[in-house]
Design an enzyme around this catalytic site. Sequence first.
Site, PDB file in Angstrom:
ATOM      1  N   SER A 172       7.594   3.638   5.248  1.00 18.09           N
ATOM      2  CA  SER A 172       8.841   3.955   4.725  1.00 18.09           C
ATOM      3  C   SER A 172       8.571   4.070   3.155  1.00 18.09           C
ATOM      4  CB  SER A 172       9.861   2.731   5.086  1.00 18.09           C
ATOM      5  OG  SER A 172      11.123   3.654   4.719  1.00 18.09           O
ATOM      6  N   ASP A 230       0.674  -1.077   0.036  1.00 20.51           N
ATOM      7  CA  ASP A 230      -0.041  -0.097   0.081  1.00 20.51           C
ATOM      8  C   ASP A 230       0.975   1.135   0.027  1.00 20.51           C
ATOM      9  OD1 ASP A 230      -1.774  -1.913   0.262  1.00 20.51           O
ATOM     10  OD2 ASP A 230      -2.875  -1.213   2.008  1.00 20.51           O
ATOM     11  N   HIS A 240       5.166  -7.419  -0.468  1.00 20.03           N
ATOM     12  CA  HIS A 240       5.029  -8.588  -1.157  1.00 20.03           C
ATOM     13  C   HIS A 240       5.999  -8.613  -2.575  1.00 20.03           C
ATOM     14  CE1 HIS A 240       1.478  -9.952   1.211  1.00 20.03           C
ATOM     15  NE2 HIS A 240       1.554  -8.574   1.694  1.00 20.03           N
TER      16      HIS A 240
END
Length: 409
Positions: free
Chosen positions: A378, A191, A267
């Site tokens: 981050s 995200d 991911h």
Amino acid sequence: MAASVGQGCLRLLRGVAPWRSRRHHCEDIALSHFLQSLRKLPLRTFSTNSRKVHTAPARTLSLLRPLLFLVATGGGYAGYRQYEKYQEREWEKLGLEIPPKLAGHWEVALYKSVPTRLLSRAWGRLNQVELPHWLRRPVYSLYIWTFGVNMKEAAVEDLHHYRNLSEFFRRKLKPQARPVCGLHSVISPSDGKILNFGQVKNCEVEQVKGVTYSLESFLGPRIPTEDLPFSPATSCGSFRSQLVTREGNELYHCVIYLAPGDYHCFHSPTDWTVSHRRHFPGSLMSVNPGMARWIKELFCHNERVVLTGDWKHGFFSLTAVGATNVGSIRIYFDQDLHTNSPRYSKGSYNDFSFVTHTNKEGIPMRKGEHLGEFNLGSTIVLIFEAPKDFNFKLKAGQKIRFGEALGSL
């Protein structure tokens, strides 16, 4: 009758006069006592050409003067930066392009002098402290309200389940919350917000529009030839040509910023094989979009973990960049990785190869597979090789979620 009135007034004046004299006498006594008490004060005297001047002790004032100066200058600078951020938000609302205003060398040096690594380690220790059961809901609810966290997507919605802040930050999602797009070859690994994307030109990569960083400084010197199928080089042109392993291909990049309220795991963005890891200990400056517009080569200053390997079109890399309070970067299949450790000094790097005598290829990753996590928020930077007809399905500044398409052929 007039005589009687006059006699009454005379008696009245005779009664008032003694009262006034007594009052004045008391005032004179009080004044003298006050002056005597002033004389007993430890006054200092300094002389001028014309007269002597008495001053109270200035020791306290001299001690406070530097503090007042620092507070005034620091407050003024903070206010100026907040005003600039307000202007940037207004420009964004109007759809106007925000012109980059780069920090000077002294500003970057001053920021890097702040012990962000130590503060981030302290924050990490604090995150591990188990919260009392009664305190968990109010603490997590405040965080949810501040950063707009959607707990309906969490695999466990009960706030009492998370024993500490670290567990809450690294919460897992429900399986159906992030469907992985199967139609496109590259998906978003996390995200976040798209800061920039496009082709890499002249070995310079844009962290935001108009602000670049060096590709070689970011990835570091070339990996030994036994680990990757390209030969070493020194010049910028040959450095880029080594990454582009197939004729007719181009080099592309994409920068994704994870805010504190975003899902903090990342991911695999495609089917690829990870052959090498390079860890750069560094600073832990903030990487929010405002800082990325302000500090040139911000991502090269910060601590980061670079994973490199190959996908079906050639070279592929994913870099997890640390930030303030995000010194902990975890890669699930790499148990030897320890970030923000005091044993590593800034300015160095540590290599680790996943290619061994028993494993000639490396670590295979499937698209959408769990790869790693941050402790807060981050940045993820993708740099990869692809044919010239590769197209991004993005807009700069847009919000994106893990599993959504980044681009395809």
